[in-house]
Design a protein around this motif. Structure first.
Motif, PDB file in Angstrom:
ATOM      1  N   THR A 270       0.844  -1.186   0.000  1.00 15.28           N
ATOM      2  CA  THR A 270       0.000   0.000   0.000  1.00 15.28           C
ATOM      3  C   THR A 270       0.876   1.231   0.000  1.00 15.28           C
ATOM      4  O   THR A 270       2.060   1.170   0.371  1.00 15.28           O
ATOM      5  N   ASN A 271       0.325   2.359  -0.439  1.00 23.61           N
ATOM      6  CA  ASN A 271       1.045   3.626  -0.318  1.00 23.61           C
ATOM      7  C   ASN A 271       0.331   4.555   0.662  1.00 23.61           C
ATOM      8  O   ASN A 271       0.619   5.750   0.718  1.00 23.61           O
ATOM      9  N   ASP A 272      -0.597   4.018   1.424  1.00 24.34           N
ATOM     10  CA  ASP A 272      -1.353   4.790   2.405  1.00 24.34           C
ATOM     11  C   ASP A 272      -0.898   4.383   3.806  1.00 24.34           C
ATOM     12  O   ASP A 272      -1.168   3.267   4.270  1.00 24.34           O
ATOM     13  N   VAL A 273      -0.206   5.306   4.488  1.00 29.73           N
ATOM     14  CA  VAL A 273       0.371   4.978   5.794  1.00 29.73           C
ATOM     15  C   VAL A 273      -0.698   4.716   6.848  1.00 29.73           C
ATOM     16  O   VAL A 273      -0.431   4.072   7.866  1.00 29.73           O
ATOM     17  N   SER A 274      -1.939   5.172   6.607  1.00 26.14           N
ATOM     18  CA  SER A 274      -2.996   4.942   7.593  1.00 26.14           C
ATOM     19  C   SER A 274      -3.257   3.448   7.784  1.00 26.14           C
ATOM     20  O   SER A 274      -3.632   3.005   8.866  1.00 26.14           O
ATOM     21  N   TYR A 275      -3.030   2.650   6.708  1.00 30.12           N
ATOM     22  CA  TYR A 275      -3.226   1.207   6.837  1.00 30.12           C
ATOM     23  C   TYR A 275      -2.154   0.579   7.719  1.00 30.12           C
ATOM     24  O   TYR A 275      -2.396  -0.430   8.381  1.00 30.12           O
ATOM     25  N   VAL A 276      -0.971   1.167   7.714  1.00 30.40           N
ATOM     26  CA  VAL A 276       0.086   0.693   8.606  1.00 30.40           C
ATOM     27  C   VAL A 276      -0.323   0.933  10.052  1.00 30.40           C
ATOM     28  O   VAL A 276      -0.177   0.059  10.909  1.00 30.40           O
ATOM     29  N   HIS A 277      -0.860   2.133  10.342  1.00 25.14           N
ATOM     30  CA  HIS A 277      -1.303   2.440  11.704  1.00 25.14           C
ATOM     31  C   HIS A 277      -2.401   1.470  12.149  1.00 25.14           C
ATOM     32  O   HIS A 277      -2.398   0.989  13.295  1.00 25.14           O
ATOM     33  N   LYS A 278      -3.329   1.158  11.248  1.00 29.74           N
ATOM     34  CA  LYS A 278      -4.400   0.222  11.583  1.00 29.74           C
ATOM     35  C   LYS A 278      -3.825  -1.161  11.859  1.00 29.74           C
ATOM     36  O   LYS A 278      -4.258  -1.859  12.776  1.00 29.74           O
ATOM     37  N   PHE A 279      -2.855  -1.560  11.058  1.00 26.40           N
ATOM     38  CA  PHE A 279      -2.248  -2.876  11.211  1.00 26.40           C
ATOM     39  C   PHE A 279      -1.498  -2.982  12.539  1.00 26.40           C
ATOM     40  O   PHE A 279      -1.549  -4.010  13.215  1.00 26.40           O
ATOM     41  N   ILE A 280      -0.803  -1.913  12.913  1.00 23.08           N
ATOM     42  CA  ILE A 280      -0.032  -1.918  14.158  1.00 23.08           C
ATOM     43  C   ILE A 280      -0.956  -1.949  15.369  1.00 23.08           C
ATOM     44  O   ILE A 280      -0.702  -2.645  16.352  1.00 23.08           O
ATOM     45  N   GLY A 281      -2.060  -1.195  15.288  1.00 23.27           N
ATOM     46  CA  GLY A 281      -3.015  -1.172  16.390  1.00 23.27           C
ATOM     47  C   GLY A 281      -2.387  -0.681  17.680  1.00 23.27           C
ATOM     48  O   GLY A 281      -1.753   0.387  17.721  1.00 23.27           O
ATOM     49  N   ASN A 282      -2.510  -1.456  18.741  1.00 28.09           N
ATOM     50  CA  ASN A 282      -2.003  -1.056  20.058  1.00 28.09           C
ATOM     51  C   ASN A 282      -0.586  -1.566  20.346  1.00 28.09           C
ATOM     52  O   ASN A 282      -0.118  -1.462  21.483  1.00 28.09           O
ATOM     53  N   LYS A 283       0.074  -2.109  19.336  1.00 26.93           N
ATOM     54  CA  LYS A 283       1.427  -2.616  19.560  1.00 26.93           C
ATOM     55  C   LYS A 283       2.380  -1.467  19.903  1.00 26.93           C
ATOM     56  O   LYS A 283       2.223  -0.356  19.405  1.00 26.93           O
ATOM     57  N   SER A 284       3.367  -1.761  20.717  1.00 23.02           N
ATOM     58  CA  SER A 284       4.396  -0.762  21.018  1.00 23.02           C
ATOM     59  C   SER A 284       5.240  -0.519  19.772  1.00 23.02           C
ATOM     60  O   SER A 284       5.249  -1.330  18.840  1.00 23.02           O
ATOM     61  N   GLN A 285       5.966   0.602  19.763  1.00 19.39           N
ATOM     62  CA  GLN A 285       6.787   0.934  18.605  1.00 19.39           C
ATOM     63  C   GLN A 285       7.843  -0.132  18.353  1.00 19.39           C
ATOM     64  O   GLN A 285       8.076  -0.541  17.212  1.00 19.39           O
ATOM     65  N   SER A 286       8.462  -0.650  19.422  1.00 20.99           N
ATOM     66  CA  SER A 286       9.501  -1.671  19.240  1.00 20.99           C
ATOM     67  C   SER A 286       8.905  -2.979  18.728  1.00 20.99           C
ATOM     68  O   SER A 286       9.473  -3.633  17.848  1.00 20.99           O
ATOM     69  N   ASP A 287       7.726  -3.358  19.242  1.00 20.09           N
ATOM     70  CA  ASP A 287       7.070  -4.584  18.767  1.00 20.09           C
ATOM     71  C   ASP A 287       6.661  -4.450  17.306  1.00 20.09           C
ATOM     72  O   ASP A 287       6.770  -5.408  16.522  1.00 20.09           O
ATOM     73  N   ALA A 288       6.182  -3.261  16.928  1.00 17.48           N
ATOM     74  CA  ALA A 288       5.777  -3.030  15.541  1.00 17.48           C
ATOM     75  C   ALA A 288       6.982  -3.124  14.603  1.00 17.48           C
ATOM     76  O   ALA A 288       6.901  -3.723  13.523  1.00 17.48           O
ATOM     77  N   ARG A 289       8.098  -2.577  15.030  1.00 16.99           N
ATOM     78  CA  ARG A 289       9.300  -2.644  14.191  1.00 16.99           C
ATOM     79  C   ARG A 289       9.794  -4.080  14.034  1.00 16.99           C
ATOM     80  O   ARG A 289      10.188  -4.500  12.936  1.00 16.99           O
ATOM     81  N   LEU A 290       9.769  -4.843  15.124  1.00 15.37           N
ATOM     82  CA  LEU A 290      10.185  -6.233  15.040  1.00 15.37           C
ATOM     83  C   LEU A 290       9.245  -7.045  14.149  1.00 15.37           C
ATOM     84  O   LEU A 290       9.674  -7.935  13.403  1.00 15.37           O
ATOM     85  N   LEU A 291       7.949  -6.733  14.218  1.00 11.45           N
ATOM     86  CA  LEU A 291       6.969  -7.434  13.391  1.00 11.45           C
ATOM     87  C   LEU A 291       7.244  -7.190  11.914  1.00 11.45           C
ATOM     88  O   LEU A 291       7.320  -8.137  11.118  1.00 11.45           O
ATOM     89  N   PHE A 292       7.402  -5.918  11.520  1.00 13.06           N
ATOM     90  CA  PHE A 292       7.607  -5.622  10.108  1.00 13.06           C
ATOM     91  C   PHE A 292       8.994  -6.040   9.634  1.00 13.06           C
ATOM     92  O   PHE A 292       9.182  -6.337   8.449  1.00 13.06           O
ATOM     93  N   GLN A 293       9.968  -6.070  10.538  1.00 11.26           N
ATOM     94  CA  GLN A 293      11.278  -6.597  10.169  1.00 11.26           C
ATOM     95  C   GLN A 293      11.149  -8.069   9.802  1.00 11.26           C
ATOM     96  O   GLN A 293      11.720  -8.532   8.805  1.00 11.26           O
ATOM     97  N   SER A 294      10.353  -8.813  10.579  1.00  9.29           N
ATOM     98  CA  SER A 294      10.121 -10.224  10.282  1.00  9.29           C
ATOM     99  C   SER A 294       9.402 -10.394   8.951  1.00  9.29           C
ATOM    100  O   SER A 294       9.739 -11.275   8.147  1.00  9.29           O
ATOM    101  N   VAL A 295       8.410  -9.538   8.690  1.00  3.69           N
ATOM    102  CA  VAL A 295       7.659  -9.619   7.433  1.00  3.69           C
ATOM    103  C   VAL A 295       8.581  -9.359   6.245  1.00  3.69           C
ATOM    104  O   VAL A 295       8.556 -10.088   5.242  1.00  3.69           O
ATOM    105  N   GLU A 296       9.413  -8.315   6.350  1.00  2.00           N
ATOM    106  CA  GLU A 296      10.309  -7.993   5.232  1.00  2.00           C
ATOM    107  C   GLU A 296      11.308  -9.114   4.986  1.00  2.00           C
ATOM    108  O   GLU A 296      11.621  -9.447   3.844  1.00  2.00           O
TER     109      GLU A 296
END
Length: 286
Positions: free
Chosen positions: A106-132
């Motif tokens: 996607t090119n809409d960052v709002s979907y990233v915020h929705k996907f992250i939800g209530n996750k902490s910033q560090s947890d969100a970074r680790l999640l997307f690092q795993s995805v990449e």
């Protein structure tokens, strides 16, 4: 004493020391030395035993080096997406959200915020690092097989003309191990030009899994509507998408009924495991 208003704040790479008045020169040097007493500045300059022009050249270089040292450091260049080695904890916020958008197509960052939800910033970074990293591992796999590509130069292609305007095209692509073919539509007067399936044409498979056949792109659009967001490839912008690009995947040996509005219904037999070609009607092979 105040600096002439025409001069930029210290430090600057734009100041020409040879055009400064003596008072401007001493004040500029005072800033370089972190001194406010002009008499002390003069003593320091004279102690260098430099003539006036050499002193001005020296302190202009000092100011330019000072300006370079205070310039903001640009963020490091990131490897192309996807990368197995990128450390998400070192990314700036802008870099993180850009990579996360790639991962979610996607090119809409709002979907990233929705996907992250209530996750902490560090947890969100680790999640997307795993995805990449999973993206990168899949793309680097020797077993990678691409779907939806168009025929490669020199690849065998089978054509079946439906009417004066539309021709069907079949080719293997990279799907031989899956016992499948790729199918799309081209212009009858220029079979090198692909096009989207006209709305009045419907494809129906026969057999135990009988039903209407849809293209990869149609399935993707249906998924996008289901999740409530457009799917955008991380490798191109929406403006670069070829709107005529469409590919249907069909199993070898499948009989396909083609309904095309006011034209007679046509049956297309996809080549089977033994390689037999029973396209009706046929205009030739490439």
């Amino acid at each position: 004493m105040s600096l002439n208003s025409a001069l930029p704040p210290y430090p600057s790479k734009l100041v020409d020391y040879y055009t400064l008045s003596d008072s401007q020169f001493y004040e500029r040097v005072g800033r370089a030395m972190n001194l406010t007493d002009i008499d002390e500045v003069k003593k320091r300059i004279h102690s260098l035993e430099e003539d006036s022009m050499s002193a001005r050249n020296l302190f202009q270089q000092i100011e330019q080096e000072d300006a370079d040292s205070r310039a903001p450091t640009p963020p490091p260049q990131l490897p192309p997406f996807p990368s197995e080695s990128l450390d998400y904890m070192t990314l700036t916020d802008d870099q993180f959200y850009e990579r996360a958008c790639h991962s979610l197509y996607t090119n809409d960052v709002s979907y990233v915020h929705k996907f992250i939800g209530n996750k902490s910033q560090s947890d969100a970074r680790l999640l997307f690092q795993s995805v990449e990293r999973r993206h990168a591992k899949a793309l680097n796999s020797p077993n990678l097989q691409r779907i939806g590509t168009k025929p490669a130069p020199g690849e065998e292609v089978i054509y079946a003309q439906l009417n004066d305007n539309i021709t069907v095209r079949l080719w293997r692509g990279e799907l031989e191990r899956q016992h499948m073919f790729c199918l799309d539509f081209v212009y009858s007067d220029d079979i090198s030009r692909h096009r989207r399936k006209p709305e009045n044409i419907k494809l129906y498979s026969r057999g135990p899994f009988a039903g209407e056949l849809f293209s990869i792109e149609q399935a993707g659009n249906a998924f996008a509507r289901a999740v409530g967001r457009p799917l955008v490839s991380p490798y191109c912008s929406p403006e670069d998408v070829d709107k005529e690009w469409e590919t249907v995947l069909v199993t070898e040996g499948t009989a396909i009924d083609i309904s095309q509005g006011n034209y007679p219904r046509t049956t297309l037999q996809v080549p089977g495991p033994s390689g037999e070609r029973l396209l009706v009607p046929t205009i030739g092979y490439a």
